[in-house]
Scaffold this motif. Structure first.
Motif, PDB file in Angstrom:
ATOM      1  N   ALA A 286      40.202  37.686  29.084  1.00 21.74           N
ATOM      2  CA  ALA A 286      38.739  37.727  29.083  1.00 21.74           C
ATOM      3  C   ALA A 286      38.177  36.360  29.468  1.00 21.74           C
ATOM      4  N   LEU A 287      38.966  35.589  30.183  1.00 25.94           N
ATOM      5  CA  LEU A 287      38.543  34.247  30.558  1.00 25.94           C
ATOM      6  C   LEU A 287      37.656  34.275  31.800  1.00 25.94           C
ATOM      7  N   PRO A 288      36.689  33.368  31.853  1.00 24.75           N
ATOM      8  CA  PRO A 288      35.825  33.286  33.037  1.00 24.75           C
ATOM      9  C   PRO A 288      36.528  32.533  34.171  1.00 24.75           C
ATOM     10  N   ALA A 289      35.834  32.346  35.251  1.00 31.68           N
ATOM     11  CA  ALA A 289      36.375  31.639  36.412  1.00 31.68           C
ATOM     12  C   ALA A 289      37.003  30.310  35.989  1.00 31.68           C
ATOM     13  N   HIS A 290      38.127  30.004  36.582  1.00 36.03           N
ATOM     14  CA  HIS A 290      38.868  28.755  36.334  1.00 36.03           C
ATOM     15  C   HIS A 290      39.217  28.567  34.858  1.00 36.03           C
ATOM     16  N   LEU A 291      39.353  29.649  34.125  1.00 36.67           N
ATOM     17  CA  LEU A 291      39.685  29.626  32.695  1.00 36.67           C
ATOM     18  C   LEU A 291      38.579  29.012  31.845  1.00 36.67           C
ATOM     19  N   GLY A 292      37.416  28.770  32.459  1.00 29.97           N
ATOM     20  CA  GLY A 292      36.335  28.083  31.764  1.00 29.97           C
ATOM     21  C   GLY A 292      36.430  26.568  31.903  1.00 29.97           C
ATOM     22  N   LEU A 293      37.317  26.109  32.778  1.00 31.45           N
ATOM     23  CA  LEU A 293      37.536  24.678  33.001  1.00 31.45           C
ATOM     24  C   LEU A 293      36.882  24.240  34.305  1.00 31.45           C
TER      25      LEU A 293
END
Length: 175
Positions: A22-29
Motif C-alpha cells: 500500500a506504499l505510494p510512489a517511490h515508497l514515500g521517499l
C-alpha cells in the motif's frame, strides 16, 4: 544479525514493484533515496509511471496527501524511537509511516511476507517501540495507540485493552 537490506528492504521494494503493498510512489521517499535503495538491494529501479499499478499509486499518493498531519505524526513517532545506526534508518521511518496509511495489517501494507518479520524489523530499527509493545499488539494499532496516548486527536477506544470489546481485533490470531 540479518542483513537489513536482504531481510527488510528487498521484500519491501520487491512487493512494491509487484503492486503488493500500500506504499505510494517511490515508497514515500525522495526519488534519489528510492533509486539508491533499489540499486543497493540488487533490484532495477522502476520509474513510477512504468509500474503496472501507476494509476493506483497516483490515487494512493493523493489520499495520503489528504492525511498529511497524520503521516507527519506517525513519522515523528517512529523517528523518536529510531536506531539511527541502522542503514537508511530515517527512510525506514518514512516508509513505515506511509505504509500505515493503508487499510490492511501493517505487514501486508508494507509488503512483508509475514508479521514476525515486521516485528523483527521493529526490534532492529525501533527497539524502544518494540519493547513498549510487550503484549504483542498488532503494529498499526499499537502505533495509533501510542499517538492517542501522547495526546493526539485519535480515538482510544478503551482505557484498558483487557476490558476492550475489540481485544481480539488487536491481539487475536491474524487470518
Amino acid at each position: 544479525m540479518n542483513d537489513v537490506f536482504t531481510h527488510y528492504w528487498y521484500p519491501i521494494i520487491a512487493a512494491f514493484h509487484q503492486g503488493k503493498s500500500a506504499l505510494p510512489a517511490h515508497l514515500g521517499l525522495s526519488c534519489d533515496d528510492y533509486y539508491q535503495l533499489t540499486e543497493r538491494v540488487g533490484l532495477l529501479p522502476i520509474a513510477t509511471h512504468a509500474l503496472p499499478q501507476y494509476a493506483a499509486l497516483s490515487l494512493r499518493q493523493e489520499l495520503i496527501g489528504m492525511r498529511d498531519d497524520e503521516l507527519g505524526e506517525l513519522t515523528q513517532l517512529l523517528t523518536e524511537h529510531l536506531d539511527t545506526r541502522k542503514p537508511y534508518a530515517e527512510q525506514m521511518a518514512q516508509v513505515l509511516a506511509n505504509a500505515s496509511m493503508g487499510s490492511q495489517h501493517l505487514w501486508r501494507d508494507l509488503g512483508m511476507p509475514e508479521r514476525p518479520r515486521l516485528s523483527q524489523l521493529f526490534h532492529d530499527y525501533f527497539p524502544t517501540l518494540h519493547a513498549l509493545n510487550n503484549h504483542n499488539m498488532r503494529w498499526k494499532r499499537f502505533l495509533y495507540r501510542q499517538l492517542c496516548e501522547s495526546g493526539g486527536d485519535y480515538v482510544c477506544r478503551s482505557p484498558s485493552c483487557e476490558t476492550c470489546t475489540s481485544y481480539e481485533e488487536c491481539f487475536g490470531e491474524e487470518r
